[in-house]
Design a protein around this motif. Structure first.
Motif, PDB file in Angstrom:
ATOM      1  N   LYS A 126      36.100  37.766  41.606  1.00 44.74           N
ATOM      2  CA  LYS A 126      36.177  37.853  43.063  1.00 44.74           C
ATOM      3  C   LYS A 126      37.433  37.160  43.575  1.00 44.74           C
ATOM      4  O   LYS A 126      38.118  37.666  44.469  1.00 44.74           O
ATOM      5  CB  LYS A 126      34.945  37.213  43.701  1.00 44.74           C
ATOM      6  CG  LYS A 126      33.662  37.975  43.471  1.00 44.74           C
ATOM      7  CD  LYS A 126      32.500  37.211  44.068  1.00 44.74           C
ATOM      8  CE  LYS A 126      31.178  37.878  43.773  1.00 44.74           C
ATOM      9  NZ  LYS A 126      30.044  37.124  44.340  1.00 44.74           N
ATOM     10  N   ALA A 127      37.739  35.993  43.016  1.00 46.94           N
ATOM     11  CA  ALA A 127      38.925  35.250  43.437  1.00 46.94           C
ATOM     12  C   ALA A 127      40.192  36.025  43.116  1.00 46.94           C
ATOM     13  O   ALA A 127      41.129  36.060  43.917  1.00 46.94           O
ATOM     14  CB  ALA A 127      38.947  33.885  42.753  1.00 46.94           C
ATOM     15  N   LYS A 128      40.207  36.659  41.958  1.00 50.79           N
ATOM     16  CA  LYS A 128      41.381  37.441  41.547  1.00 50.79           C
ATOM     17  C   LYS A 128      41.620  38.596  42.525  1.00 50.79           C
ATOM     18  O   LYS A 128      42.748  38.825  42.967  1.00 50.79           O
ATOM     19  CB  LYS A 128      41.150  37.970  40.129  1.00 50.79           C
ATOM     20  CG  LYS A 128      42.310  38.678  39.525  1.00 50.79           C
ATOM     21  CD  LYS A 128      41.981  39.068  38.081  1.00 50.79           C
ATOM     22  CE  LYS A 128      43.102  39.812  37.426  1.00 50.79           C
ATOM     23  NZ  LYS A 128      42.797  40.197  36.061  1.00 50.79           N
ATOM     24  N   VAL A 129      40.565  39.304  42.875  1.00 44.78           N
ATOM     25  CA  VAL A 129      40.670  40.431  43.798  1.00 44.78           C
ATOM     26  C   VAL A 129      41.070  39.934  45.189  1.00 44.78           C
ATOM     27  O   VAL A 129      41.952  40.507  45.838  1.00 44.78           O
ATOM     28  CB  VAL A 129      39.342  41.221  43.861  1.00 44.78           C
ATOM     29  CG1 VAL A 129      39.379  42.286  44.935  1.00 44.78           C
ATOM     30  CG2 VAL A 129      39.033  41.849  42.505  1.00 44.78           C
ATOM     31  N   ALA A 130      40.452  38.839  45.644  1.00 45.89           N
ATOM     32  CA  ALA A 130      40.745  38.306  46.968  1.00 45.89           C
ATOM     33  C   ALA A 130      42.188  37.818  47.060  1.00 45.89           C
ATOM     34  O   ALA A 130      42.864  38.046  48.070  1.00 45.89           O
ATOM     35  CB  ALA A 130      39.778  37.176  47.307  1.00 45.89           C
ATOM     36  N   LEU A 131      42.672  37.168  46.023  1.00 40.11           N
ATOM     37  CA  LEU A 131      44.063  36.702  46.024  1.00 40.11           C
ATOM     38  C   LEU A 131      45.035  37.871  46.066  1.00 40.11           C
ATOM     39  O   LEU A 131      46.066  37.815  46.744  1.00 40.11           O
ATOM     40  CB  LEU A 131      44.335  35.839  44.796  1.00 40.11           C
ATOM     41  CG  LEU A 131      43.817  34.409  44.869  1.00 40.11           C
ATOM     42  CD1 LEU A 131      43.995  33.707  43.526  1.00 40.11           C
ATOM     43  CD2 LEU A 131      44.519  33.634  45.962  1.00 40.11           C
ATOM     44  N   GLU A 132      44.695  38.912  45.362  1.00 42.28           N
ATOM     45  CA  GLU A 132      45.534  40.121  45.391  1.00 42.28           C
ATOM     46  C   GLU A 132      45.573  40.696  46.796  1.00 42.28           C
ATOM     47  O   GLU A 132      46.622  41.139  47.271  1.00 42.28           O
ATOM     48  CB  GLU A 132      44.990  41.146  44.390  1.00 42.28           C
ATOM     49  CG  GLU A 132      45.906  42.304  44.129  1.00 42.28           C
ATOM     50  CD  GLU A 132      47.163  41.918  43.355  1.00 42.28           C
ATOM     51  OE1 GLU A 132      48.195  42.576  43.587  1.00 42.28           O
ATOM     52  OE2 GLU A 132      47.107  40.981  42.554  1.00 42.28           O
ATOM     53  N   ALA A 133      44.436  40.674  47.491  1.00 42.82           N
ATOM     54  CA  ALA A 133      44.377  41.193  48.856  1.00 42.82           C
ATOM     55  C   ALA A 133      45.145  40.291  49.817  1.00 42.82           C
ATOM     56  O   ALA A 133      45.802  40.780  50.739  1.00 42.82           O
ATOM     57  CB  ALA A 133      42.922  41.322  49.300  1.00 42.82           C
ATOM     58  N   VAL A 134      45.084  38.984  49.612  1.00 49.73           N
ATOM     59  CA  VAL A 134      45.788  38.045  50.479  1.00 49.73           C
ATOM     60  C   VAL A 134      47.301  38.193  50.317  1.00 49.73           C
ATOM     61  O   VAL A 134      48.044  38.083  51.292  1.00 49.73           O
ATOM     62  CB  VAL A 134      45.347  36.589  50.183  1.00 49.73           C
ATOM     63  CG1 VAL A 134      46.255  35.590  50.864  1.00 49.73           C
ATOM     64  CG2 VAL A 134      43.907  36.383  50.625  1.00 49.73           C
ATOM     65  N   ARG A 135      47.740  38.458  49.115  1.00 52.23           N
ATOM     66  CA  ARG A 135      49.181  38.639  48.882  1.00 52.23           C
ATOM     67  C   ARG A 135      49.750  39.768  49.723  1.00 52.23           C
ATOM     68  O   ARG A 135      50.873  39.693  50.190  1.00 52.23           O
ATOM     69  CB  ARG A 135      49.444  38.925  47.407  1.00 52.23           C
ATOM     70  CG  ARG A 135      49.335  37.713  46.548  1.00 52.23           C
ATOM     71  CD  ARG A 135      49.819  37.989  45.142  1.00 52.23           C
ATOM     72  NE  ARG A 135      49.398  36.910  44.277  1.00 52.23           N
ATOM     73  CZ  ARG A 135      48.664  37.047  43.201  1.00 52.23           C
ATOM     74  NH1 ARG A 135      48.272  38.240  42.817  1.00 52.23           N
ATOM     75  NH2 ARG A 135      48.318  36.000  42.482  1.00 52.23           N
ATOM     76  N   GLY A 136      48.997  40.831  49.878  1.00 51.31           N
ATOM     77  CA  GLY A 136      49.412  41.936  50.728  1.00 51.31           C
ATOM     78  C   GLY A 136      50.439  42.862  50.113  1.00 51.31           C
ATOM     79  O   GLY A 136      51.063  43.649  50.816  1.00 51.31           O
ATOM     80  N   VAL A 137      50.626  42.796  48.802  1.00 49.83           N
ATOM     81  CA  VAL A 137      51.579  43.675  48.130  1.00 49.83           C
ATOM     82  C   VAL A 137      51.056  45.109  48.114  1.00 49.83           C
ATOM     83  O   VAL A 137      51.804  46.056  48.347  1.00 49.83           O
ATOM     84  CB  VAL A 137      51.859  43.173  46.689  1.00 49.83           C
ATOM     85  CG1 VAL A 137      52.766  44.124  45.951  1.00 49.83           C
ATOM     86  CG2 VAL A 137      52.463  41.774  46.734  1.00 49.83           C
ATOM     87  N   SER A 138      49.771  45.255  47.883  1.00 49.17           N
ATOM     88  CA  SER A 138      49.123  46.568  47.850  1.00 49.17           C
ATOM     89  C   SER A 138      48.148  46.681  49.015  1.00 49.17           C
ATOM     90  O   SER A 138      47.713  45.671  49.573  1.00 49.17           O
ATOM     91  CB  SER A 138      48.347  46.749  46.541  1.00 49.17           C
ATOM     92  OG  SER A 138      49.181  46.545  45.431  1.00 49.17           O
ATOM     93  N   THR A 139      47.765  47.888  49.339  1.00 45.07           N
ATOM     94  CA  THR A 139      46.760  48.084  50.383  1.00 45.07           C
ATOM     95  C   THR A 139      45.378  47.768  49.822  1.00 45.07           C
ATOM     96  O   THR A 139      45.182  47.701  48.602  1.00 45.07           O
ATOM     97  CB  THR A 139      46.759  49.539  50.897  1.00 45.07           C
ATOM     98  OG1 THR A 139      46.340  50.400  49.838  1.00 45.07           O
ATOM     99  CG2 THR A 139      48.132  49.944  51.408  1.00 45.07           C
ATOM    100  N   VAL A 140      44.435  47.569  50.721  1.00 46.23           N
ATOM    101  CA  VAL A 140      43.063  47.260  50.313  1.00 46.23           C
ATOM    102  C   VAL A 140      42.501  48.402  49.479  1.00 46.23           C
ATOM    103  O   VAL A 140      41.815  48.176  48.475  1.00 46.23           O
ATOM    104  CB  VAL A 140      42.185  46.975  51.554  1.00 46.23           C
ATOM    105  CG1 VAL A 140      40.727  46.834  51.157  1.00 46.23           C
ATOM    106  CG2 VAL A 140      42.659  45.733  52.268  1.00 46.23           C
TER     107      VAL A 140
END
Length: 97
Positions: free
Chosen positions: A14-28
């Motif tokens: 969950k943390a890995k996915v959430a961090l990826e979303a926070v970075r904002g490099v890719s869309t949700v």
């Protein structure tokens, strides 16, 4: 009719996915497709991470304050145990006579 079981995700995932979303490099949607979860779930984990991020740094560092009453209680029990062992050793060795 078979029941569909829910997927259980680890906190690390969950943390890995959430961090990826926070970075904002890719869309949700891209993140959701990459990790195999629903886009709404990615948003929920992202929001949860952002809300709880401040509490990660609130804890004070250093040695924790020990409860003095518990420490004293433990010391008295240790003294009693050692006194009993000493009395037993004196009795067995014949020194105490």
């Amino acid at each position: 009719m078979s029941e569909k079981k829910r997927k259980v995700f680890s906190g690390e995932f969950k943390a890995k996915v959430a961090l990826e979303a926070v970075r904002g490099v890719s869309t949700v949607n891209q993140i959701a497709q990459e990790f195999g979860v629903h886009p709404t779930q990615v948003g929920v984990w992202k929001k949860e991470l952002q809300e709880q991020a401040g509490s990660l740094f609130e804890a004070k560092r250093g040695p924790k304050v020990a409860d003095e009453s518990a420490s004293a209680e433990w010391l008295y029990s240790e003294i009693g145990r050692l006194k009993m062992e000493l009395d037993w050793l004196k009795k067995k060795s014949g020194i105490g006579r």
